[in-house]
Design a protein around this motif. Structure first.
Motif, PDB file in Angstrom:
ATOM      1  N   LEU A   1     -62.548  16.992  28.375  1.00  0.00           N
ATOM      2  CA  LEU A   1     -61.882  15.558  27.929  1.00  0.00           C
ATOM      3  C   LEU A   1     -63.032  14.886  28.107  1.00  0.00           C
ATOM      4  CD1 LEU A   1     -59.926  13.188  29.071  1.00  0.00           C
ATOM      5  CD2 LEU A   1     -59.559  13.483  30.686  1.00  0.00           C
ATOM      6  N   LEU A   2     -63.324  13.808  26.651  1.00  0.00           N
ATOM      7  CA  LEU A   2     -65.264  12.889  27.013  1.00  0.00           C
ATOM      8  C   LEU A   2     -64.348  11.568  27.508  1.00  0.00           C
ATOM      9  CD1 LEU A   2     -65.853  14.463  23.197  1.00  0.00           C
ATOM     10  CD2 LEU A   2     -66.206  15.087  25.102  1.00  0.00           C
ATOM     11  N   LEU A   3     -65.459  11.469  28.531  1.00  0.00           N
ATOM     12  CA  LEU A   3     -64.825  10.121  29.008  1.00  0.00           C
ATOM     13  C   LEU A   3     -66.582   9.501  29.081  1.00  0.00           C
ATOM     14  CD1 LEU A   3     -63.784  11.304  32.644  1.00  0.00           C
ATOM     15  CD2 LEU A   3     -62.451  10.913  31.227  1.00  0.00           C
ATOM     16  N   ASP A   4     -65.958   8.132  27.958  1.00  0.00           N
ATOM     17  CA  ASP A   4     -67.175   7.493  27.719  1.00  0.00           C
ATOM     18  C   ASP A   4     -67.123   6.345  28.239  1.00  0.00           C
ATOM     19  OD1 ASP A   4     -68.904   6.400  26.686  1.00  0.00           O
ATOM     20  OD2 ASP A   4     -68.153   6.556  24.435  1.00  0.00           O
ATOM     21  N   GLU A   5     -68.170   5.988  29.425  1.00  0.00           N
ATOM     22  CA  GLU A   5     -67.797   4.847  30.700  1.00  0.00           C
ATOM     23  C   GLU A   5     -66.914   4.129  30.650  1.00  0.00           C
ATOM     24  OE1 GLU A   5     -70.468   2.131  29.541  1.00  0.00           O
ATOM     25  OE2 GLU A   5     -71.975   3.145  28.168  1.00  0.00           O
ATOM     26  N   PRO A   6     -65.867   5.365  31.388  1.00  0.00           N
ATOM     27  CA  PRO A   6     -64.416   4.408  31.879  1.00  0.00           C
ATOM     28  C   PRO A   6     -64.356   3.955  32.722  1.00  0.00           C
ATOM     29  CG  PRO A   6     -64.893   6.892  33.017  1.00  0.00           C
ATOM     30  CD  PRO A   6     -65.758   6.597  31.952  1.00  0.00           C
ATOM     31  N   SER A   7     -65.494   3.527  33.787  1.00  0.00           N
ATOM     32  CA  SER A   7     -65.606   2.433  35.054  1.00  0.00           C
ATOM     33  C   SER A   7     -66.085   1.766  34.515  1.00  0.00           C
ATOM     34  CB  SER A   7     -66.292   3.056  36.033  1.00  0.00           C
ATOM     35  OG  SER A   7     -67.633   3.411  35.584  1.00  0.00           O
ATOM     36  N   ALA A   8     -66.831   0.867  32.996  1.00  0.00           N
ATOM     37  CA  ALA A   8     -67.137  -0.184  32.342  1.00  0.00           C
ATOM     38  C   ALA A   8     -66.581  -1.402  32.970  1.00  0.00           C
ATOM     39  CB  ALA A   8     -67.700  -0.030  30.801  1.00  0.00           C
ATOM     40  N   GLY A   9     -66.996  -2.068  33.474  1.00  0.00           N
ATOM     41  CA  GLY A   9     -65.699  -3.369  33.626  1.00  0.00           C
ATOM     42  C   GLY A   9     -65.089  -3.775  34.499  1.00  0.00           C
ATOM     43  N   LEU A  10     -65.240  -2.189  35.503  1.00  0.00           N
ATOM     44  CA  LEU A  10     -64.183  -2.531  36.435  1.00  0.00           C
ATOM     45  C   LEU A  10     -64.642  -2.358  37.767  1.00  0.00           C
ATOM     46  CD1 LEU A  10     -63.012   1.351  36.031  1.00  0.00           C
ATOM     47  CD2 LEU A  10     -62.208  -0.833  35.225  1.00  0.00           C
ATOM     48  N   THR A  11     -64.600  -2.985  39.207  1.00  0.00           N
ATOM     49  CA  THR A  11     -64.085  -4.012  39.452  1.00  0.00           C
ATOM     50  C   THR A  11     -65.160  -2.374  40.838  1.00  0.00           C
ATOM     51  OG1 THR A  11     -62.615  -4.104  41.462  1.00  0.00           O
ATOM     52  CG2 THR A  11     -62.931  -5.754  39.888  1.00  0.00           C
ATOM     53  N   ARG A  12     -65.681  -2.469  42.260  1.00  0.00           N
ATOM     54  CA  ARG A  12     -66.815  -1.632  42.773  1.00  0.00           C
ATOM     55  C   ARG A  12     -64.619  -0.583  43.391  1.00  0.00           C
ATOM     56  NH1 ARG A  12     -69.054   2.450  43.874  1.00  0.00           N
ATOM     57  NH2 ARG A  12     -70.633   0.953  42.619  1.00  0.00           N
TER      58      ARG A  12
ATOM     59  N   ALA B   1     -61.984  21.010  31.584  1.00  0.00           N
ATOM     60  CA  ALA B   1     -63.376  20.160  31.246  1.00  0.00           C
ATOM     61  C   ALA B   1     -63.509  19.436  31.437  1.00  0.00           C
ATOM     62  CB  ALA B   1     -64.204  21.173  30.523  1.00  0.00           C
ATOM     63  N   MET B   2     -64.724  18.563  31.685  1.00  0.00           N
ATOM     64  CA  MET B   2     -65.058  17.224  31.280  1.00  0.00           C
ATOM     65  C   MET B   2     -65.879  16.415  31.533  1.00  0.00           C
ATOM     66  SD  MET B   2     -62.049  14.558  34.147  1.00  0.00           S
ATOM     67  CE  MET B   2     -60.879  15.726  34.461  1.00  0.00           C
ATOM     68  N   ILE B   3     -66.812  15.468  30.002  1.00  0.00           N
ATOM     69  CA  ILE B   3     -67.833  15.422  30.171  1.00  0.00           C
ATOM     70  C   ILE B   3     -67.754  13.555  30.230  1.00  0.00           C
ATOM     71  CG2 ILE B   3     -69.578  15.879  28.428  1.00  0.00           C
ATOM     72  CD1 ILE B   3     -69.148  18.050  27.310  1.00  0.00           C
ATOM     73  N   TRP B   4     -68.852  13.411  30.710  1.00  0.00           N
ATOM     74  CA  TRP B   4     -68.586  11.811  31.305  1.00  0.00           C
ATOM     75  C   TRP B   4     -69.704  11.453  31.295  1.00  0.00           C
ATOM     76  CZ3 TRP B   4     -69.019  11.482  37.229  1.00  0.00           C
ATOM     77  CH2 TRP B   4     -68.879  10.596  37.706  1.00  0.00           C
ATOM     78  N   ILE B   5     -69.628  10.595  30.576  1.00  0.00           N
ATOM     79  CA  ILE B   5     -71.046   9.248  30.549  1.00  0.00           C
ATOM     80  C   ILE B   5     -71.288   8.288  31.466  1.00  0.00           C
ATOM     81  CG2 ILE B   5     -71.631   7.638  29.004  1.00  0.00           C
ATOM     82  CD1 ILE B   5     -70.999   8.710  26.625  1.00  0.00           C
ATOM     83  N   GLU B   6     -71.541   7.775  32.347  1.00  0.00           N
ATOM     84  CA  GLU B   6     -71.879   7.001  33.313  1.00  0.00           C
ATOM     85  C   GLU B   6     -73.057   6.714  33.322  1.00  0.00           C
ATOM     86  OE1 GLU B   6     -70.473   4.854  36.030  1.00  0.00           O
ATOM     87  OE2 GLU B   6     -68.868   5.338  35.086  1.00  0.00           O
TER      88      GLU B   6
ATOM     89  N   LYS C   1     -65.046  25.725  32.284  1.00  0.00           N
ATOM     90  CA  LYS C   1     -63.373  25.271  32.961  1.00  0.00           C
ATOM     91  C   LYS C   1     -63.846  24.911  34.124  1.00  0.00           C
ATOM     92  CE  LYS C   1     -59.012  26.588  33.491  1.00  0.00           C
ATOM     93  NZ  LYS C   1     -57.465  28.018  32.847  1.00  0.00           N
ATOM     94  N   GLY C   2     -62.797  23.011  34.421  1.00  0.00           N
ATOM     95  CA  GLY C   2     -62.614  22.904  35.362  1.00  0.00           C
ATOM     96  C   GLY C   2     -63.962  22.214  35.825  1.00  0.00           C
ATOM     97  N   GLU C   3     -65.207  22.325  35.458  1.00  0.00           N
ATOM     98  CA  GLU C   3     -66.501  21.455  35.754  1.00  0.00           C
ATOM     99  C   GLU C   3     -66.592  20.191  35.141  1.00  0.00           C
ATOM    100  OE1 GLU C   3     -70.847  22.765  35.522  1.00  0.00           O
ATOM    101  OE2 GLU C   3     -69.945  22.868  33.701  1.00  0.00           O
ATOM    102  N   ILE C   4     -67.156  18.957  36.278  1.00  0.00           N
ATOM    103  CA  ILE C   4     -67.404  17.838  35.530  1.00  0.00           C
ATOM    104  C   ILE C   4     -68.526  17.820  35.209  1.00  0.00           C
ATOM    105  CG2 ILE C   4     -67.669  15.662  36.325  1.00  0.00           C
ATOM    106  CD1 ILE C   4     -65.079  16.022  37.711  1.00  0.00           C
ATOM    107  N   LEU C   5     -69.427  17.737  34.394  1.00  0.00           N
ATOM    108  CA  LEU C   5     -70.949  17.807  33.045  1.00  0.00           C
ATOM    109  C   LEU C   5     -70.685  16.071  33.254  1.00  0.00           C
ATOM    110  CD1 LEU C   5     -73.470  18.447  32.433  1.00  0.00           C
ATOM    111  CD2 LEU C   5     -72.813  18.467  30.008  1.00  0.00           C
ATOM    112  N   ALA C   6     -71.252  15.182  34.022  1.00  0.00           N
ATOM    113  CA  ALA C   6     -72.287  13.945  33.951  1.00  0.00           C
ATOM    114  C   ALA C   6     -72.938  13.721  32.310  1.00  0.00           C
ATOM    115  CB  ALA C   6     -72.415  12.610  35.195  1.00  0.00           C
TER     116      ALA C   6
END
Length: 254
Positions: free
Chosen positions: A172-183, A203-208, A28-33
């Motif tokens: 929350l499972l985040l599948d490359e949320p930054s893909a295609g975004l500007t800086r 908790a979040m697992i984040w593909i990046e 809980k409350g952790e961001i795992l990349a």
């Protein structure tokens, strides 16, 4: 106890080993990349957690074995997911996209809604209030009534993020949320990821693939390579691991 524990899952397609005894966990409350070269198996892990694939091994969410559950049953337990391309309803307004995500929580039926009974009106108000809270959290209130198709791509991706939050997840499972975004859009996204983690404690697992974002945001990193777990630990440790560098660059950097 970890919110999610993935224990030695393996998966094959037609004799091709896609995952080989992958184990990871998040609290809980952790961001795992979750990082790794293209084809390492990252999205496949998400598909296993989400119920799209049925691997061998165990997947426990809050101590319940969820391996083999159908996707809507997994979602009902409190696991939400974003997708690389947003997957939003382009012609609906931003607010209606979030409302659509909450359909499983609506307890009224078409008759009570048609008759405008107090219970149906009360539920409508409650769901709209929750949607307003989420829109405010990610600064989408000014565009709440706009059709998603009229918004810039970066904002559309943020709508997908907000819609996942509308499910009321604890993971929350985040599948490359930054893909295609500007800086600049990536910096905004990073801000909202941290803001959401701090405000909701999920908790979040984040593909990046943006390693600078990973180094700045992640509490911990898990690395996959050819379907195997390669490393797991704090960002500074993992990103300087010679095996991780070799997996990405083909060299130890010596």
């Amino acid at each position: 106890m970890r919110d999610l524990e993935v224990d030695a899952i393996s998966l094959s397609f037609g004799g091709l080993q896609v995952l080989n005894e992958v184990s990871l966990s998040v609290s809980k409350g952790e961001i795992l990349a979750l990082i790794g070269p293209n084809g390492a198996g990252k999205t496949t892990v998400f598909n296993c957690i989400s119920g799209l694939y049925r691997p061998s091994g165990q997947i426990r969410f809050k101590a319940q074995d969820i391996a083999g559950l159908r996707p809507h049953d997994v979602a009902a337990l409190g696991i939400a997911r974003t997708f690389q391309h947003g997957e939003v309803f382009a012609r609906l307004s931003v607010a209606d996209n979030l409302m659509a995500a909450r359909h499983r929580m609506i307890r009224s039926n078409p008759l009570t809604e048609l008759l405008g009974l107090p219970s149906a009106r009360r539920q409508e108000r409650e769901h709209r209030a929750e949607i307003a809270r989420i829109l405010d959290l990610v600064d989408l209130t000014p565009v709440a009534d706009m059709p998603v198709t009229a918004l810039p791509y970066g904002t559309q991706k943020l709508v997908g993020f907000a819609r996942a939050l509308a499910l009321g997840p604890s993971l929350l499972l985040l599948d490359e949320p930054s893909a295609g975004l500007t800086r600049d859009e990536r910096e905004d996204l990073a801000h909202f990821i941290l803001k959401t983690r701090d405000a909701l404690g999920i908790a979040m697992i984040w593909i990046e693939h943006d390693m600078q974002m990973v180094a700045d945001l992640a509490d911990r990193i898990h690395v996959l390579d050819y379907g195997r777990s390669l490393a797991d630990g704090p960002p500074a440790q993992v990103l300087n691991d010679p095996d991780v560098i070799r997996a990405y660059l083909g060299t130890t950097g010596d």
